[in-house]
Design an enzyme around this catalytic site. Structure first.
Site, mmCIF file in Angstrom:
data_model
loop_
_atom_site.group_PDB
_atom_site.id
_atom_site.type_symbol
_atom_site.label_atom_id
_atom_site.label_comp_id
_atom_site.label_asym_id
_atom_site.label_seq_id
_atom_site.Cartn_x
_atom_site.Cartn_y
_atom_site.Cartn_z
ATOM 1 N N ARG A 154 -3.201 4.819 -2.180
ATOM 2 C CA ARG A 154 -3.056 3.475 -1.606
ATOM 3 C C ARG A 154 -2.809 2.386 -2.664
ATOM 4 O O ARG A 154 -1.980 1.502 -2.487
ATOM 5 C CB ARG A 154 -4.352 3.153 -0.849
ATOM 6 C CG ARG A 154 -4.569 1.703 -0.432
ATOM 7 C CD ARG A 154 -5.977 1.555 0.140
ATOM 8 N NE ARG A 154 -6.400 0.179 0.323
ATOM 9 C CZ ARG A 154 -6.359 -0.471 1.478
ATOM 10 N NH1 ARG A 154 -5.862 0.109 2.540
ATOM 11 N NH2 ARG A 154 -6.810 -1.705 1.560
ATOM 12 N N HIS B 204 0.861 -1.187 0.000
ATOM 13 C CA HIS B 204 0.000 0.000 0.000
ATOM 14 C C HIS B 204 0.896 1.234 0.000
ATOM 15 O O HIS B 204 1.671 1.456 0.937
ATOM 16 C CB HIS B 204 -0.937 -0.008 1.217
ATOM 17 C CG HIS B 204 -2.009 -1.044 1.106
ATOM 18 N ND1 HIS B 204 -2.533 -1.710 2.188
ATOM 19 C CD2 HIS B 204 -2.674 -1.513 0.014
ATOM 20 C CE1 HIS B 204 -3.465 -2.560 1.769
ATOM 21 N NE2 HIS B 204 -3.565 -2.462 0.457
ATOM 22 N N GLU C 39 0.976 -4.847 11.001
ATOM 23 C CA GLU C 39 0.529 -3.459 10.912
ATOM 24 C C GLU C 39 1.426 -2.687 11.876
ATOM 25 O O GLU C 39 1.329 -2.875 13.088
ATOM 26 C CB GLU C 39 -0.948 -3.313 11.344
ATOM 27 C CG GLU C 39 -1.946 -4.047 10.479
ATOM 28 C CD GLU C 39 -2.245 -3.363 9.150
ATOM 29 O OE1 GLU C 39 -1.756 -2.225 8.958
ATOM 30 O OE2 GLU C 39 -2.931 -3.970 8.326
ATOM 31 N N GLU D 229 1.856 3.825 2.918
ATOM 32 C CA GLU D 229 2.352 3.331 4.202
ATOM 33 C C GLU D 229 3.879 3.450 4.226
ATOM 34 O O GLU D 229 4.610 2.464 4.261
ATOM 35 C CB GLU D 229 1.837 1.903 4.419
ATOM 36 C CG GLU D 229 0.306 1.904 4.510
ATOM 37 C CD GLU D 229 -0.356 0.520 4.492
ATOM 38 O OE1 GLU D 229 0.369 -0.487 4.580
ATOM 39 O OE2 GLU D 229 -1.594 0.457 4.389
ATOM 40 N N HIS E 140 2.623 -3.956 6.667
ATOM 41 C CA HIS E 140 1.698 -2.839 6.452
ATOM 42 C C HIS E 140 1.807 -1.865 7.625
ATOM 43 O O HIS E 140 2.471 -2.121 8.616
ATOM 44 C CB HIS E 140 0.252 -3.364 6.404
ATOM 45 C CG HIS E 140 -0.049 -4.193 5.210
ATOM 46 N ND1 HIS E 140 -0.885 -3.771 4.210
ATOM 47 C CD2 HIS E 140 0.372 -5.430 4.841
ATOM 48 C CE1 HIS E 140 -0.971 -4.698 3.283
ATOM 49 N NE2 HIS E 140 -0.219 -5.719 3.641
#
Lengths: 307, 96
Positions: free
Chosen positions: A125, A67, A268, A70, A194
């Site tokens: 994104r 993405h 994440e 990020e 991510h």
């Protein structure tokens, strides 16, 4: 040379690719660069290979930046790559891992999207693919994988941020990885990175059904999160994607698991809700330091639990 | 570069599945206007969404009218982006 490169700053695609070339040149005994394909806009898709040589080893895959917005993930990937060459020969666990396994890192998994975040829209994104019949651009590359493609938690509308694309692996950025990992045939772990919200998760994303290795993955995630916490006391939650975060279909780690890669994890990274995708560069190194301990835990477990 | 002056990121705490559903409806009501940074998943998790300045009034009114409590996570995105760009430029000068 890479000596003037600041690991505590964000960089654009040209700077990262230039760093990659210098890095490979400076550490040619252990690192090489492989081009696994081209993006929709024809940018090279590059992978760093860390290997101590010998026959084809079992391998570990790490990708960052699927993405585009990020940015902390690309920065963490670069720091991690440098950490591997710095610690090889000094850290006995990493040294053992690299003696037996190869590590592959894809630093910029979505190069077109990443370039776009620097030139036009910092908060982009998806990738940049276009197709007839829609004016909306891009596919969410983390909904484009064959496993559970088109299911809950992905979107068939091209304007959606979670648009899954016209068919599984339609996007060159995804197809290149699938082709590479499948042709290699000996990947034992895959870690897809991510941001944000501080989680470490394993399959499935596509359904609430527990995977057959759920207990082992839960236990490993727990250990990894503990190792991460010990660095800067950053708290992560962990569990399967569908039970920890949300149901998401067609994602990287589900594909990896269904393709026989048991140790499939998705991170994440920081933070939990102050900056989101705009994490200040001052947090790059602390984030990378703690993430490294979790990655190392997963890699060590992969080494000591062959399958 | 697109300008995000005045755009905010709102953090919404949904009490239950019904409130989450109201947040999911926003995606349909305001396509391409509300950008979910953390999508509506479950009541225990916050929902973060970027709202353009032009939509702020409407979206906040929508949240308030449905009893959805929210806080402002980022007051002005462009301020952070300017700081980020300045930090990159500074670092680039030092690297050279």
């Amino acid at each position: 040379s890479t000596s003037s490169f600041s690991y505590s700053a964000y960089h654009n695609l040209e700077e990262i690719y230039s760093w990659t070339d210098n890095f490979v040149m400076e550490h040619s005994d252990i690192v090489s660069k492989i081009q696994i394909g081209n993006s929709f806009e024809n940018r090279p898709i590059l992978v760093l290979k860390f290997s101590t040589g010998g026959p084809r080893h079992p391998a570990i895959w790490i990708d960052t930046g699927i993405h585009a917005r990020e940015w902390i993930t690309h920065a963490t990937g670069i720091w991690t790559a440098n950490k591997i060459v710095s610690d090889y020969g000094k850290d006995p666990i990493l040294t053992d891992i690299l003696k037996a396994m190869d590590i592959f890192i894809e630093l910029v998994t979505n190069p077109d999207g990443f370039a776009f975040t620097h030139s036009m829209n910092r908060l982009w994104r998806k990738n940049k693919s276009i197709r007839p019949g829609t004016f909306c651009i891009g596919v969410d590359l983390n909904r484009n994988w064959k496993s559970g493609f088109g299911g809950n938690g992905s979107n068939s509308k091209p304007c959606s941020e979670t648009y899954h694309g016209p068919f599984p692996q339609s996007e060159p950025e995804v197809a290149a990885i699938v082709k590479f990992i499948t042709a290699h045939g000996n990947f034992k772990a895959l870690i897809s990175i991510h941001s944000y919200s501080q989680m470490l998760m394993y399959p499935y994303g596509r359904s609430l059904e527990p995977v057959s290795n759920q207990r082992e993955l839960y236990s490993l995630a727990k250990d990894a999160v503990k190792a991460l916490f010990e660095v800067h006391r950053t708290e992560y939650i962990f569990g399967s994607i569908s039970t920890t975060l949300y149901v998401a279909s067609g994602i990287t780690v589900d594909w990896a698991y269904d393709s026989g890669i048991k140790y499939a994890f998705s991170f994440e990274l920081r933070d939990t809700g102050h900056y989101g995708f705009l994490l200040p560069a001052t947090q790059i190194i602390p984030t990378a330091q703690e993430t490294w301990m979790a990655i190392r835990t997963v890699m060590e477990h992969t080494l000591t639990h062959p399958y | 570069q697109m300008n995000f002056t005045g755009d905010q990121v709102l953090r919404v705490l949904a009490r239950d599945e019904k409130q989450l559903s109201l947040l999911r409806d926003l995606e349909g009501l305001k396509p391409q206007k509300v950008d979910f940074w953390r999508g509506p998943a479950r009541p225990s998790l916050p929902v973060d969404m970027r709202v353009p300045f032009s939509e702020l009034k409407d979206i906040k009114a929508y949240l308030e009218s449905h009893g959805l409590s929210y806080s402002i996570m980022i007051k002005d995105i462009q301020v952070l982006l300017d700081e980020e760009r300045e930090a990159m430029a500074k670092s680039r000068r030092l690297e050279r």
